[in-house]
Design a protein around this motif. Structure first.
Motif, PDB file in Angstrom:
ATOM      1  N   VAL A  62       0.920  -1.211  -0.307  1.00  0.00           N
ATOM      2  CA  VAL A  62       0.046  -0.080  -0.077  1.00  0.00           C
ATOM      3  C   VAL A  62       0.790   1.293   0.072  1.00  0.00           C
ATOM      4  CG1 VAL A  62      -1.707  -1.290   1.208  1.00  0.00           C
ATOM      5  CG2 VAL A  62      -0.168   0.244   2.206  1.00  0.00           C
ATOM      6  N   LEU A  81      -6.996   6.457   0.434  1.00  0.00           N
ATOM      7  CA  LEU A  81      -7.078   5.389  -0.427  1.00  0.00           C
ATOM      8  C   LEU A  81      -6.889   6.035  -1.971  1.00  0.00           C
ATOM      9  CD1 LEU A  81      -9.527   2.635   1.265  1.00  0.00           C
ATOM     10  CD2 LEU A  81      -7.177   3.384   2.066  1.00  0.00           C
ATOM     11  N   LEU A  84      -6.819   2.574  -5.970  1.00  0.00           N
ATOM     12  CA  LEU A  84      -7.322   1.414  -5.592  1.00  0.00           C
ATOM     13  C   LEU A  84      -7.522   0.179  -6.627  1.00  0.00           C
ATOM     14  CD1 LEU A  84     -10.143   2.830  -3.377  1.00  0.00           C
ATOM     15  CD2 LEU A  84      -8.345   1.353  -2.284  1.00  0.00           C
ATOM     16  N   ASP A  88      -7.650  -4.771  -3.220  1.00  0.00           N
ATOM     17  CA  ASP A  88      -7.639  -3.886  -1.825  1.00  0.00           C
ATOM     18  C   ASP A  88      -9.121  -4.308  -1.313  1.00  0.00           C
ATOM     19  OD1 ASP A  88      -5.962  -1.302  -3.704  1.00  0.00           O
ATOM     20  OD2 ASP A  88      -5.493  -2.517  -1.906  1.00  0.00           O
TER      21      ASP A  88
END
Length: 124
Positions: A62, A81, A84, A88
């Motif tokens: 990440v 986030l 993505l 995920d």
């Protein structure tokens, strides 16, 4: 009352973004970690922020896409986030650890207090 409440999950297309929030009660001096659990898999820790927000860490999968931060005045930890990917997808949990700093790798047993999670689904 000691509590953590996550919000901000949802359905997003690959490449999209979400911002998760974790509102905390009673954990001002605790480090806060984020975990996720994909269907059929174990819960994995991927990021942590220290008690004053100055210490953060991420797992490699990440790093560069997710950003953790905290606003102690609002008793809230955020997780941005970006970019993505379908992998995920999962339920995202925040958790509190009775220490100012973050562990090198967040393990489930390091954290004593947990929220109930928010679902993130990445799909086209």
């Amino acid at each position: 009352q000691w509590q953590l409440v996550e919000s901000g999950g949802g359905l997003v297309q690959p490449g999209g973004s979400l911002r998760l929030s974790c509102v905390t009660s009673g954990f001002r001096d605790y480090s806060i970690g984020w975990f996720r659990q994909a269907p059929g898999k174990e819960r994995e820790g991927f990021s942590c922020v220290g008690g004053n927000g100055g210490i953060t860490n991420y797992v490699d999968s990440v790093k560069g896409r997710f950003t953790i931060s905290r606003d102690n005045a609002k008793n809230t930890v955020y997780l941005q986030l970006n970019n993505l990917k379908p992998e995920d997808t999962g339920v995202y949990y925040c958790a509190a650890r009775a220490a100012w700093n973050c562990p090198r790798e967040s393990q489930f047993d390091d954290y004593a207090y947990w929220g109930s999670g928010t679902q993130v689904t990445v799909s086209s």
